[in-house]
Design a protein around this motif. Structure first.
Motif, PDB file in Angstrom:
ATOM      1  N   GLY A  92       0.837  -1.157  -0.118  1.00 29.44           N
ATOM      2  CA  GLY A  92      -0.147  -0.022   0.027  1.00 29.44           C
ATOM      3  C   GLY A  92       0.941   1.274  -0.179  1.00 29.44           C
ATOM      4  N   THR A  93       2.417   1.012   0.033  1.00 30.00           N
ATOM      5  CA  THR A  93       2.887   2.259   0.087  1.00 30.00           C
ATOM      6  C   THR A  93       4.499   1.926  -0.886  1.00 30.00           C
ATOM      7  OG1 THR A  93       4.742   1.681   1.618  1.00 30.00           O
ATOM      8  CG2 THR A  93       2.618   2.506   2.570  1.00 30.00           C
ATOM      9  N   GLY A  94       4.933   2.901  -1.190  1.00 28.31           N
ATOM     10  CA  GLY A  94       6.301   2.899  -2.072  1.00 28.31           C
ATOM     11  C   GLY A  94       7.240   2.005  -1.008  1.00 28.31           C
ATOM     12  N   VAL A  95       8.456   1.829  -1.579  1.00 27.71           N
ATOM     13  CA  VAL A  95       9.449   1.359  -0.961  1.00 27.71           C
ATOM     14  C   VAL A  95      10.711   2.052  -0.592  1.00 27.71           C
ATOM     15  CG1 VAL A  95       8.958  -1.233  -1.546  1.00 27.71           C
ATOM     16  CG2 VAL A  95      10.549   0.075  -2.964  1.00 27.71           C
ATOM     17  N   GLY A  96      11.643   1.786   0.257  1.00 27.36           N
ATOM     18  CA  GLY A  96      12.975   2.441   0.731  1.00 27.36           C
ATOM     19  C   GLY A  96      12.617   3.996   0.956  1.00 27.36           C
ATOM     20  N   ALA A  97      13.384   5.002   0.264  1.00 26.11           N
ATOM     21  CA  ALA A  97      12.864   6.187   0.466  1.00 26.11           C
ATOM     22  C   ALA A  97      11.289   6.547   0.234  1.00 26.11           C
ATOM     23  CB  ALA A  97      13.766   7.134  -0.518  1.00 26.11           C
ATOM     24  N   HIS A  98      10.798   5.998  -0.583  1.00 21.09           N
ATOM     25  CA  HIS A  98       9.392   6.055  -0.760  1.00 21.09           C
ATOM     26  C   HIS A  98       8.300   5.503   0.146  1.00 21.09           C
ATOM     27  CE1 HIS A  98      10.402   8.454  -4.165  1.00 21.09           C
ATOM     28  NE2 HIS A  98      11.002   7.719  -4.541  1.00 21.09           N
ATOM     29  N   ARG A  99       8.581   4.935   1.272  1.00 25.99           N
ATOM     30  CA  ARG A  99       7.997   4.227   1.995  1.00 25.99           C
ATOM     31  C   ARG A  99       6.776   4.779   2.558  1.00 25.99           C
ATOM     32  NH1 ARG A  99      12.725   5.172   4.314  1.00 25.99           N
ATOM     33  NH2 ARG A  99      12.660   6.174   6.503  1.00 25.99           N
ATOM     34  N   SER A 100       6.923   6.157   2.919  1.00 30.84           N
ATOM     35  CA  SER A 100       5.742   6.899   3.285  1.00 30.84           C
ATOM     36  C   SER A 100       4.748   7.462   2.239  1.00 30.84           C
ATOM     37  CB  SER A 100       6.279   8.081   3.978  1.00 30.84           C
ATOM     38  OG  SER A 100       7.111   9.106   3.323  1.00 30.84           O
ATOM     39  N   VAL A 101       5.083   7.318   0.853  1.00 32.87           N
ATOM     40  CA  VAL A 101       4.213   7.584  -0.277  1.00 32.87           C
ATOM     41  C   VAL A 101       3.009   6.442  -0.485  1.00 32.87           C
ATOM     42  CG1 VAL A 101       4.096   7.951  -2.547  1.00 32.87           C
ATOM     43  CG2 VAL A 101       6.122   8.769  -1.198  1.00 32.87           C
ATOM     44  N   ALA A 102       1.781   6.905  -0.026  1.00 34.21           N
ATOM     45  CA  ALA A 102       0.630   5.852  -0.249  1.00 34.21           C
ATOM     46  C   ALA A 102       0.493   5.621  -1.904  1.00 34.21           C
ATOM     47  CB  ALA A 102      -0.559   6.401   0.216  1.00 34.21           C
ATOM     48  N   HIS A 132       1.945  -0.343  -9.699  1.00 32.15           N
ATOM     49  CA  HIS A 132       2.760   0.006  -8.654  1.00 32.15           C
ATOM     50  C   HIS A 132       3.611  -1.504  -8.495  1.00 32.15           C
ATOM     51  CE1 HIS A 132       4.934   0.636  -5.037  1.00 32.15           C
ATOM     52  NE2 HIS A 132       4.491  -0.620  -4.285  1.00 32.15           N
ATOM     53  N   ALA A 133       2.947  -2.706  -8.477  1.00 31.93           N
ATOM     54  CA  ALA A 133       3.628  -3.948  -8.494  1.00 31.93           C
ATOM     55  C   ALA A 133       4.428  -3.990  -9.770  1.00 31.93           C
ATOM     56  CB  ALA A 133       2.546  -5.078  -8.623  1.00 31.93           C
ATOM     57  N   LEU A 134       4.301  -3.477 -10.915  1.00 32.38           N
ATOM     58  CA  LEU A 134       4.879  -3.763 -12.292  1.00 32.38           C
ATOM     59  C   LEU A 134       5.923  -2.757 -12.025  1.00 32.38           C
ATOM     60  CD1 LEU A 134       5.462  -4.965 -14.939  1.00 32.38           C
ATOM     61  CD2 LEU A 134       4.114  -3.379 -15.808  1.00 32.38           C
ATOM     62  N   ARG A 135       5.841  -1.660 -11.578  1.00 36.17           N
ATOM     63  CA  ARG A 135       7.066  -0.578 -11.317  1.00 36.17           C
ATOM     64  C   ARG A 135       8.210  -1.015 -10.548  1.00 36.17           C
ATOM     65  NH1 ARG A 135       2.551   3.133 -11.809  1.00 36.17           N
ATOM     66  NH2 ARG A 135       2.537   3.161  -9.387  1.00 36.17           N
ATOM     67  N   LEU A 136       7.673  -1.681  -9.415  1.00 36.02           N
ATOM     68  CA  LEU A 136       8.429  -2.507  -8.387  1.00 36.02           C
ATOM     69  C   LEU A 136       9.585  -3.252  -8.958  1.00 36.02           C
ATOM     70  CD1 LEU A 136       9.005  -1.899  -5.419  1.00 36.02           C
ATOM     71  CD2 LEU A 136       7.453  -3.821  -4.887  1.00 36.02           C
ATOM     72  N   LEU A 137       9.130  -4.296  -9.969  1.00 28.48           N
ATOM     73  CA  LEU A 137       9.928  -5.157 -10.535  1.00 28.48           C
ATOM     74  C   LEU A 137      10.791  -4.413 -11.608  1.00 28.48           C
ATOM     75  CD1 LEU A 137       7.500  -8.063 -11.367  1.00 28.48           C
ATOM     76  CD2 LEU A 137       9.352  -7.868  -9.693  1.00 28.48           C
ATOM     77  N   ARG A 138      10.461  -3.409 -12.403  1.00 28.64           N
ATOM     78  CA  ARG A 138      11.135  -2.700 -13.360  1.00 28.64           C
ATOM     79  C   ARG A 138      12.110  -2.006 -13.040  1.00 28.64           C
ATOM     80  NH1 ARG A 138       6.197  -0.503 -17.386  1.00 28.64           N
ATOM     81  NH2 ARG A 138       5.828  -2.627 -18.554  1.00 28.64           N
ATOM     82  N   SER A 139      11.743  -1.179 -11.711  1.00 29.02           N
ATOM     83  CA  SER A 139      12.630  -0.383 -11.188  1.00 29.02           C
ATOM     84  C   SER A 139      14.018  -1.025 -10.349  1.00 29.02           C
ATOM     85  CB  SER A 139      12.100   0.454 -10.052  1.00 29.02           C
ATOM     86  OG  SER A 139      11.378  -0.314  -9.015  1.00 29.02           O
TER      87      SER A 139
END
Length: 283
Positions: A56-66, A75-82
């Motif tokens: 429900g949030t980003g990861v790392g530095a974006h962990r507080s971004v909903a 979001h799931a696809l961007r997580l793999l690509r990034s």
């Protein structure tokens, strides 16, 4: 082809190596896959109650971004690509297969919340003898994020499989659902797989080292026999000359070897000469 059971618990070194070397295929008990499905359903219910890290949030530095629920799949696809930006040479098939076997078995422990279709696709790839393109160098940390992101993109059909032939059968692409990316990435499966292969290869090398030492010992013993024969022949030949040499080595050998020059079996002379070799080496 032989089978190695993957159930989230009992995968040992021998089974992992057999899967990595493609001399055995995986088999997954229905009960183990059922546990993965139940865990996936539980994770979905929990995620609906709040914003969970990486889902429900980003990861790392974006962990507080909903993450907007309507964008969960994106979001799931961007997580793999990034996380898939690897570099360097492509890993050997053996290491890529070890990663797949380890990760499939880890996911079958039913603690990640991933959809069971990912487990099925990983084991199907092992069965079909195909593997993802994984670069040698990726992220630095406790998780093999880059290798697993590249694997994930291959499983969903965005990256190609490496195959032995152009017409090889491939696993069906997997649908990426919310939560699947982080569940797949959160592992050190490559490090575990490579360490297991290294351990196995070391054991193999150690077993061959013992055989090599025995062969070297036999060769050294044969060489000692050859030297002893040469020594006996040299002493007998020098005794036929008008004057015997005054060299220390000859004096030691002549004193120990019989002076009888008649034709006879020289087995005893050779044995005596072999016992003299260490003394002569010190002269």
């Amino acid at each position: 082809m032989d089978r190695v059971m993957l159930d989230g618990n009992g995968l040992g070194l021998t089974g992992l190596v057999r899967l990595a070397d493609a001399v055995a295929g995986p088999v997954v008990p229905p009960g183990a896959l059922h546990r993965v499905r139940r865990a996936h359903e539980s994770a979905g219910r929990l995620a609906a109650q709040g914003q969970w890290y990486g889902r429900g949030t980003g990861v790392g530095a974006h962990r507080s971004v909903a993450v907007d629920p309507s964008d969960a799949a994106g979001h799931a696809l961007r997580l793999l690509r990034s996380h898939a930006g690897g570099a360097g040479p492509v890993l050997p098939a053996r290491q890529a297969r070890a990663l797949m076997a380890v990760r499939a078995n880890q996911l079958l422990a039913a603690g990640s919340g991933i959809h069971p279709s990912f487990v099925t696709a990983l084991t199907e790839a092992l069965r079909l003898g195909v593997h993802p393109v994984i670069n040698e160098y990726g992220g630095v940390g406790t998780g093999d994020l880059t290798a697993l992101a590249q694997t994930g993109l291959t499983l969903i059909g965005e990256r190609p499989w490496l195959t032995a032939s152009p017409d090889a059968e491939l696993p069906a692409p997997v649908a990426l659902r919310p939560g699947d990316s982080l569940a797949l990435l959160s592992s050190n499966a490559l490090a575990v797989g490579r360490a297991a292969l290294a351990c196995h290869d070391l054991e193999e090398a150690a077993s061959f080292a013992g055989q090599a030492a025995k062969q070297a010992e036999r060769a050294a013993e044969a060489y000692r026999v050859v030297l002893a024969c040469e020594l006996v022949a040299a002493v007998r030949a020098l005794r036929l000359g008008p004057v015997e040499p005054s060299a220390p080595a000859f004096r030691v050998a002549a004193a120990a070897l019989p002076a009888d020059m008649e034709d006879r079996a020289l087995t005893g002379d050779v044995t005596t000469a072999m016992e003299l070799l260490p003394q002569l080496a010190d002269l």
